[in-house]
Enzyme design. Structure first.
Site, PDB file in Angstrom:
ATOM      1  N   ASP A   1       0.854  -1.187   0.000  1.00 32.17           N
ATOM      2  CA  ASP A   1       0.000   0.000   0.000  1.00 32.17           C
ATOM      3  C   ASP A   1       0.885   1.230   0.000  1.00 32.17           C
ATOM      4  OD1 ASP A   1      -2.447  -1.347  -0.005  1.00 32.17           O
ATOM      5  OD2 ASP A   1      -2.529  -1.454   2.174  1.00 32.17           O
TER       6      ASP A   1
ATOM      7  N   ASP B   1      -6.996  -1.369  -4.540  1.00 33.65           N
ATOM      8  CA  ASP B   1      -8.048  -0.985  -3.588  1.00 33.65           C
ATOM      9  C   ASP B   1      -8.962   0.077  -4.188  1.00 33.65           C
ATOM     10  OD1 ASP B   1      -6.800  -2.658  -1.708  1.00 33.65           O
ATOM     11  OD2 ASP B   1      -5.661  -0.994  -0.831  1.00 33.65           O
TER      12      ASP B   1
END
EC number: 3.4.23.36
Length: 152
Positions: free
Chosen positions: A112, A128
């Site tokens: 991330d 995401d």
């Protein structure tokens, strides 16, 4: 159907390319300003799902991701004659699911990197974002398009 698969391809290309760039140019937990006051790059390793739930349950998340990806593939094929927006929604969902699945299988965690500076929100990645946009788009289609046949 081709539109959905092109969407999957471009989501995967962007997602995996950016994750590669992060892995090769950042140390874990390193942060660099990108767009002042909007977002910064912040490299973390997510060993769970969204918002850190199911932390460390990679095998379970892999199985769920495979099942969801299989179902999305089925929906793309079954709904191949639907409107382009429906194909876009399914493509975003499958691209997002596969993007994070690839990370879990390849390196054991999800990379991330987007940290929003104007709100306290979990750090996320392109996969995401694609999942969130796909869900929103599919919900809008179901709510507002009377011409769309059963999608699920």
């Amino acid at each position: 159907m081709i539109f959905a698969f092109l969407t999957v391809f471009f989501i995967l290309l962007a997602d995996q390319s950016l994750k590669y760039w992060i892995l090769t140019n950042f140390d874990l937990y390193e942060q660099k300003e990108a767009l002042s006051g909007v977002f910064s790059w912040f490299y973390i390793q997510n060993k769970g799902a969204g918002w850190g739930i199911l932390d460390g349950k990679i095998p379970f998340l892999v199985v769920i991701s495979l099942l969801v990806s299989g179902y999305l593939l089925y929906l793309i094929i079954r709904n191949r004659h639907q409107k382009p927006l429906v194909q876009l929604a399914y493509g975003l969902l499958l691209g997002g699911a596969l993007g994070n699945l690839i990370d879990r299988l390849r390196i054991g965690y999800v990379v991330d990197m987007f940290k929003l500076e104007f709100i306290n929100f979990p750090i996320f990645n392109i996969a995401d974002l694609a999942l969130a946009l796909g869900i929103i788009l599919l919900l809008l289609i179901v709510l507002f398009d009377n011409d769309v046949e059963e999608l699920l």
